[in-house]
Write an enzyme that holds these catalytic residues in place. Structure first.
Site, PDB file in Angstrom:
ATOM      1  N   HIS A  18       0.822  -1.217   0.000  1.00 58.63           N
ATOM      2  CA  HIS A  18       0.000   0.000   0.000  1.00 58.63           C
ATOM      3  C   HIS A  18       0.856   1.267   0.000  1.00 58.63           C
ATOM      4  O   HIS A  18       0.442   2.289  -0.552  1.00 58.63           O
ATOM      5  CB  HIS A  18      -0.982  -0.030   1.177  1.00 58.63           C
ATOM      6  CG  HIS A  18      -1.986  -1.149   1.052  1.00 58.63           C
ATOM      7  ND1 HIS A  18      -2.523  -1.810   2.121  1.00 58.63           N
ATOM      8  CD2 HIS A  18      -2.517  -1.738  -0.062  1.00 58.63           C
ATOM      9  CE1 HIS A  18      -3.366  -2.735   1.689  1.00 58.63           C
ATOM     10  NE2 HIS A  18      -3.372  -2.723   0.365  1.00 58.63           N
ATOM     11  N   HIS A  41      -7.732  -7.547  -8.179  1.00 56.71           N
ATOM     12  CA  HIS A  41      -8.124  -8.409  -7.056  1.00 56.71           C
ATOM     13  C   HIS A  41      -8.329  -7.490  -5.853  1.00 56.71           C
ATOM     14  O   HIS A  41      -7.430  -7.297  -5.033  1.00 56.71           O
ATOM     15  CB  HIS A  41      -7.034  -9.445  -6.750  1.00 56.71           C
ATOM     16  CG  HIS A  41      -6.807 -10.441  -7.845  1.00 56.71           C
ATOM     17  ND1 HIS A  41      -6.246 -10.121  -9.058  1.00 56.71           N
ATOM     18  CD2 HIS A  41      -7.070 -11.778  -7.903  1.00 56.71           C
ATOM     19  CE1 HIS A  41      -6.183 -11.203  -9.816  1.00 56.71           C
ATOM     20  NE2 HIS A  41      -6.673 -12.226  -9.142  1.00 56.71           N
ATOM     21  N   SER A 102      -6.382  -1.837  -0.832  1.00 56.62           N
ATOM     22  CA  SER A 102      -5.903  -1.086  -1.998  1.00 56.62           C
ATOM     23  C   SER A 102      -7.000  -0.195  -2.610  1.00 56.62           C
ATOM     24  O   SER A 102      -6.714   0.941  -3.019  1.00 56.62           O
ATOM     25  CB  SER A 102      -5.293  -2.037  -3.030  1.00 56.62           C
ATOM     26  OG  SER A 102      -6.163  -3.109  -3.322  1.00 56.62           O
ATOM     27  N   GLU A 120     -13.498  -7.851  -8.313  1.00 54.66           N
ATOM     28  CA  GLU A 120     -13.455  -8.795  -7.189  1.00 54.66           C
ATOM     29  C   GLU A 120     -14.369  -9.954  -7.556  1.00 54.66           C
ATOM     30  O   GLU A 120     -15.538  -9.743  -7.875  1.00 54.66           O
ATOM     31  CB  GLU A 120     -13.887  -8.093  -5.897  1.00 54.66           C
ATOM     32  CG  GLU A 120     -14.139  -9.015  -4.716  1.00 54.66           C
ATOM     33  CD  GLU A 120     -12.959  -9.911  -4.332  1.00 54.66           C
ATOM     34  OE1 GLU A 120     -11.845  -9.405  -4.154  1.00 54.66           O
ATOM     35  OE2 GLU A 120     -13.157 -11.146  -4.237  1.00 54.66           O
ATOM     36  N   GLY A 146     -10.581 -10.763 -12.389  1.00 47.48           N
ATOM     37  CA  GLY A 146      -9.728  -9.611 -12.698  1.00 47.48           C
ATOM     38  C   GLY A 146      -8.725  -9.896 -13.803  1.00 47.48           C
ATOM     39  O   GLY A 146      -8.356  -9.001 -14.572  1.00 47.48           O
ATOM     40  N   ASP A 166      -3.035  -8.411  -7.390  1.00 43.04           N
ATOM     41  CA  ASP A 166      -2.750  -8.834  -6.013  1.00 43.04           C
ATOM     42  C   ASP A 166      -3.579 -10.070  -5.666  1.00 43.04           C
ATOM     43  O   ASP A 166      -4.504 -10.011  -4.852  1.00 43.04           O
ATOM     44  CB  ASP A 166      -3.101  -7.639  -5.086  1.00 43.04           C
ATOM     45  CG  ASP A 166      -2.846  -7.941  -3.629  1.00 43.04           C
ATOM     46  OD1 ASP A 166      -2.063  -8.858  -3.330  1.00 43.04           O
ATOM     47  OD2 ASP A 166      -3.431  -7.238  -2.778  1.00 43.04           O
TER      48      ASP A 166
HETATM   49  C1  LIG Z   1      -5.008 -10.469  -1.499  1.00 45.29           C
HETATM   50  S1  LIG Z   1      -6.705 -10.135  -1.625  1.00 45.29           S
HETATM   51  C2  LIG Z   1      -6.737  -8.521  -2.266  1.00 45.29           C
HETATM   52  C3  LIG Z   1      -6.346  -7.444  -1.321  1.00 45.29           C
HETATM   53  C4  LIG Z   1      -6.437  -6.059  -1.888  1.00 45.29           C
HETATM   54  N1  LIG Z   1      -5.785  -5.939  -3.184  1.00 45.29           N
HETATM   55  C5  LIG Z   1      -5.827  -5.067  -0.932  1.00 45.29           C
HETATM   56  O1  LIG Z   1      -4.640  -4.748  -1.047  1.00 45.29           O
HETATM   57  O2  LIG Z   1      -6.541  -4.590  -0.058  1.00 45.29           O
HETATM   58  C6  LIG Z   1      -7.162 -11.077  -3.029  1.00 45.29           C
HETATM   59  C7  LIG Z   1      -8.628 -10.939  -3.418  1.00 45.29           C
HETATM   60  O3  LIG Z   1      -8.809 -11.490  -4.732  1.00 45.29           O
HETATM   61  C8  LIG Z   1     -10.078 -12.104  -4.813  1.00 45.29           C
HETATM   62  N2  LIG Z   1      -9.996 -12.992  -5.988  1.00 45.29           N
HETATM   63  C9  LIG Z   1      -9.565 -14.269  -6.064  1.00 45.29           C
HETATM   64  N3  LIG Z   1      -9.494 -14.666  -7.355  1.00 45.29           N
HETATM   65  C10 LIG Z   1      -9.893 -13.609  -8.115  1.00 45.29           C
HETATM   66  C11 LIG Z   1     -10.013 -13.369  -9.518  1.00 45.29           C
HETATM   67  N4  LIG Z   1      -9.680 -14.314 -10.419  1.00 45.29           N
HETATM   68  N5  LIG Z   1     -10.446 -12.158  -9.931  1.00 45.29           N
HETATM   69  C12 LIG Z   1     -10.767 -11.193  -9.043  1.00 45.29           C
HETATM   70  N6  LIG Z   1     -10.673 -11.357  -7.709  1.00 45.29           N
HETATM   71  C13 LIG Z   1     -10.236 -12.537  -7.237  1.00 45.29           C
HETATM   72  C14 LIG Z   1     -10.252 -12.737  -3.467  1.00 45.29           C
HETATM   73  O4  LIG Z   1     -11.621 -12.961  -3.202  1.00 45.29           O
HETATM   74  C15 LIG Z   1      -9.605 -11.697  -2.542  1.00 45.29           C
HETATM   75  O5  LIG Z   1     -10.572 -10.802  -2.064  1.00 45.29           O
END
Ligand SMILES: C[S@@+](CC[C@H](N)C(=O)[O-])C[C@H]1O[C@@H](n2cnc3c(N)ncnc32)[C@H](O)[C@@H]1O
Length: 297
Positions: A18, A41, A102, A120, A146, A166
């Site tokens: 971040h 993500h 993020s 998401e 994503g 991410d």
């Molecule tokens: C590590 S977390 C993201 C944290 C966020 N980027 C942050 O920094 O606050 C990963 C997220 O990706 C989501 N996710 C998993 N596979 C995904 C995909 N193929 N496309 C979009 N989101 C996905 C999960 O549900 C989860 O909420």
């Protein structure tokens, strides 16, 4: 999809990620032209550090908790200022109950003519995210894969900005998907900034992944080796048992100020966040054996 970021929000890996995101956005704001943030993500946007999940897994205490309590020398305070401004705006003075994901870092740092696109996949997380930004016309939320979305989202009409990838790294194929996303994303938008997060578990495999990616970018996409920056931090010996010990980012086409800022931040951050023997950090380019051989000729 079992991964819930609420258990990890504000940990050492989040703080580094971040801080980098906030620094990139502040850099784009030096010019008046609009920019876009594409967050593939996104998670749920912001996290309650008093929630049941955060109480059961208080990783934030050894992350953002320590950062907020630590004495921050002048230059470190300057580099952390964009992220800390976001955190302070979400909390009452002197308290730390809310931590930005993020999406919230981006939503709070963009200007009225910039925009954020969030993907998401998790149904209820996407709903939470959608509710959070329902009244914010600059933030668009899609419940969507994503990786696949990049095909239609790139290049953004602004031709400036950043893609944050991410993923949760739950599946064995996540590194492959990440590499494919990098390849396809850079094909569509060679001048965009791409920030890839990845965990550090086995350093040997991680280095092979980084080197393969760098080799491809340099040979197939004509990306200059200097345009690939790697920022990794590990808070204890990577071989140690238990929770994630290290994580970091590969940043392609970083803002030109980022490396100098991270050179200030990373040694301090590593010192404050260390959890035992063997903590360390690296801020470097990625040199493959082929590149090293070519340079030696
Ligand atoms: C590590 S977390 C993201 C944290 C966020 N980027 C942050 O920094 O606050 C990963 C997220 O990706 C989501 N996710 C998993 N596979 C995904 C995909 N193929 N496309 C979009 N989101 C996905 C999960 O549900 C989860 O909420």
């Amino acid at each position: 999809m079992n991964y819930r970021h609420a258990f990890h929000a504000g940990n050492f890996a989040d703080v580094l990620k971040h801080a980098v995101l906030a620094l990139c956005l502040e850099h784009y704001k030096r010019k008046d032209k609009p920019f876009a943030v594409i967050d593939t993500h996104a998670g749920i946007g912001a996290y309650d550090l008093t929630s049941d999940a955060a109480r059961r897994s208080p990783e934030w205490q050894a992350g953002i908790g320590r950062v907020m309590d630590a004495e921050r020398p002048g230059d470190v305070a300057r580099v952390l200022a964009p992220l800390l401004r976001v955190i302070e705006a979400m909390n009452e003075a002197g308290t730390l109950q809310a931590y930005p994901g993020s999406p919230e870092v981006s939503a709070r740092l963009i200007r009225s003519h910039d925009r954020v696109h969030l993907c998401e996949l998790h149904e209820s997380d996407a709903r939470t995210l959608d509710r959070r930004y329902a009244l914010n016309a600059r933030v668009k939320v899609e419940q969507r894969d994503g990786y696949k979305a990049l095909k239609t989202l790139l290049p953004p009409r602004e031709k400036r900005g950043l893609v944050l990838i991410d993923p949760p790294f739950e599946g064995r194929d996540e590194f492959v998907r990440l590499a494919e996303a990098a390849m396809r994303g850079l094909e569509r938008w060679p001048t965009g900034t791409f920030v890839f997060w990845r965990p550090m578990k086995d350093l040997w495999s991680l280095d092979r992944f980084d080197e393969g990616l760098a080799e491809w970018l340099v040979t197939e996409r004509d990306i200059e080796p200097e345009a690939i920056l790697r920022a990794d931090m590990w808070v204890r010996d990577l071989e140690s048992e238990g929770k994630l010990a290290g994580a970091g980012l590969v940043i392609i086409n970083p803002p030109h100020t980022l490396e100098a800022d991270l050179l200030v931040l990373m040694p301090w951050l590593c010192d404050v966040l260390r959890q035992g023997e063997g903590a360390g950090w690296r801020l470097d380019g990625i040199v493959t054996p082929e590149m090293a051989a070519a340079w030696a000729e």
